[in-house]
Design an enzyme around this catalytic site. Structure first.
Site, short mmCIF file in Angstrom:
data_model
loop_
_atom_site.label_atom_id
_atom_site.label_comp_id
_atom_site.label_asym_id
_atom_site.label_seq_id
_atom_site.Cartn_x
_atom_site.Cartn_y
_atom_site.Cartn_z
N ASP A 32 -9.83 4.34 6.13
CA ASP A 32 -9.25 3.47 5.10
C ASP A 32 -10.10 2.21 4.98
O ASP A 32 -10.53 1.63 5.98
CB ASP A 32 -7.81 3.11 5.49
CG ASP A 32 -7.04 2.53 4.32
OD1 ASP A 32 -6.09 3.17 3.84
OD2 ASP A 32 -7.40 1.41 3.87
N ASN A 89 2.95 7.64 1.53
CA ASN A 89 3.67 6.71 0.67
C ASN A 89 3.88 7.40 -0.67
O ASN A 89 2.92 7.77 -1.34
CB ASN A 89 2.87 5.42 0.48
CG ASN A 89 2.82 4.60 1.75
OD1 ASN A 89 3.77 4.57 2.52
ND2 ASN A 89 1.70 3.94 2.00
N GLN A 96 2.97 3.12 -2.89
CA GLN A 96 1.83 3.98 -3.21
C GLN A 96 0.97 3.29 -4.26
O GLN A 96 1.44 2.97 -5.35
CB GLN A 96 2.30 5.35 -3.73
CG GLN A 96 1.13 6.28 -4.04
CD GLN A 96 1.56 7.68 -4.47
OE1 GLN A 96 2.75 7.97 -4.57
NE2 GLN A 96 0.59 8.55 -4.71
N HIS A 102 -2.23 11.44 -0.33
CA HIS A 102 -3.02 11.21 0.89
C HIS A 102 -2.09 10.97 2.07
O HIS A 102 -1.00 10.41 1.92
CB HIS A 102 -3.96 10.01 0.71
CG HIS A 102 -3.30 8.79 0.18
ND1 HIS A 102 -2.99 8.61 -1.15
CD2 HIS A 102 -2.86 7.67 0.81
CE1 HIS A 102 -2.40 7.43 -1.32
NE2 HIS A 102 -2.30 6.85 -0.14
N LEU A 103 -2.55 11.39 3.24
CA LEU A 103 -1.83 11.14 4.48
C LEU A 103 -2.55 10.01 5.20
O LEU A 103 -3.77 10.04 5.33
CB LEU A 103 -1.89 12.38 5.39
CG LEU A 103 -0.85 13.48 5.22
CD1 LEU A 103 -0.83 14.01 3.80
CD2 LEU A 103 -1.09 14.61 6.20
N HIS A 104 -1.80 9.01 5.64
CA HIS A 104 -2.35 7.98 6.50
C HIS A 104 -2.20 8.44 7.95
O HIS A 104 -1.11 8.85 8.35
CB HIS A 104 -1.57 6.67 6.37
CG HIS A 104 -1.65 6.01 5.02
ND1 HIS A 104 -2.45 4.91 4.78
CD2 HIS A 104 -1.03 6.29 3.85
CE1 HIS A 104 -2.31 4.53 3.51
NE2 HIS A 104 -1.45 5.37 2.93
P1 AMP Z 1 -1.16 3.91 -0.52
O1 AMP Z 1 -1.43 4.42 -1.92
O2 AMP Z 1 -0.41 2.63 -0.48
O3 AMP Z 1 -0.53 4.95 0.38
O4 AMP Z 1 -2.55 3.59 0.19
C1 AMP Z 1 -3.79 3.74 -0.40
C2 AMP Z 1 -4.80 3.36 0.65
O5 AMP Z 1 -6.09 3.66 0.14
C3 AMP Z 1 -4.79 1.89 1.05
O6 AMP Z 1 -4.52 1.79 2.44
C4 AMP Z 1 -6.20 1.41 0.68
O7 AMP Z 1 -6.72 0.48 1.60
C5 AMP Z 1 -6.99 2.71 0.66
N1 AMP Z 1 -8.16 2.73 -0.19
C6 AMP Z 1 -8.25 2.35 -1.49
N2 AMP Z 1 -9.50 2.53 -1.96
C7 AMP Z 1 -10.21 3.05 -0.93
C8 AMP Z 1 -11.57 3.46 -0.77
N3 AMP Z 1 -12.43 3.38 -1.78
N4 AMP Z 1 -11.95 3.95 0.43
C9 AMP Z 1 -11.08 4.03 1.46
N5 AMP Z 1 -9.79 3.67 1.37
C10 AMP Z 1 -9.36 3.18 0.20
#
Ligand code: AMP
Ligand code: ZN
Length: 114
Positions: A32, A89, A96, A102-104
């Site tokens: 991330d 999320n 989100q 995506h999985l964290h």
């Molecule tokens: P979420 O949609 O809230 O579940 O999380 C999206 C995640 O994607 C966030 O933790 C961001 O920091 C991450 N993110 C966004 N753009 C990039 C990128 N170009 N490379 C890696 N992670 C990313």
């Protein structure tokens, strides 16, 4: 007018840089960009799927695979033994921000309880 391209699709296609943690025919995993834990990896399907809630029965195998890859990544990064968290999320209330499923995978330290 054309929709702006999904950033995670751009990563899948190699048009945007990412750290290659894991890759196979169905998914990739990368760090991330804004980590909230010592280990913070995203596991994403190569196929563009916007929401968990839009997945149908035909996605069961892929969803299971993503979970297995999350476990493999945790093992690979040495956070399996001490524990880790796998999160999706879904939608606005969950925060989100990237509309590509995506999985964290979070670990490498004591995480806040939910
Ligand atoms: P979420 O949609 O809230 O579940 O999380 C999206 C995640 O994607 C966030 O933790 C961001 O920091 C991450 N993110 C966004 N753009 C990039 C990128 N170009 N490379 C890696 N992670 C990313
Ligand atoms: Zn996408």
């Amino acid at each position: 007018m054309d929709q702006p391209k999904c950033i995670f699709c751009s990563i899948v296609e190699g048009e945007l840089p990412s750290t290659n943690i894991y890759s196979d025919d169905h998914c990739i995993a990368f760090n991330d960009i804004n980590p909230v834990a010592n280990v913070h990896v995203l596991v994403i399907p190569r196929e563009h799927i916007t929401y968990l809630t839009e997945t149908t029965k035909r996605y069961e195998k892929l969803l299971g695979h993503l979970m297995r890859v999350a476990a493999k990544v945790a093992e690979q990064l040495g956070t399996a033994e001490d524990g880790y968290r796998v999160t999706v999320n879904q939608g606005v209330n969950a925060g989100q921000i990237v509309d590509h499923l995506h999985l964290h995978v979070l670990g490498g330290e004591q995480l806040n309880s939910l």
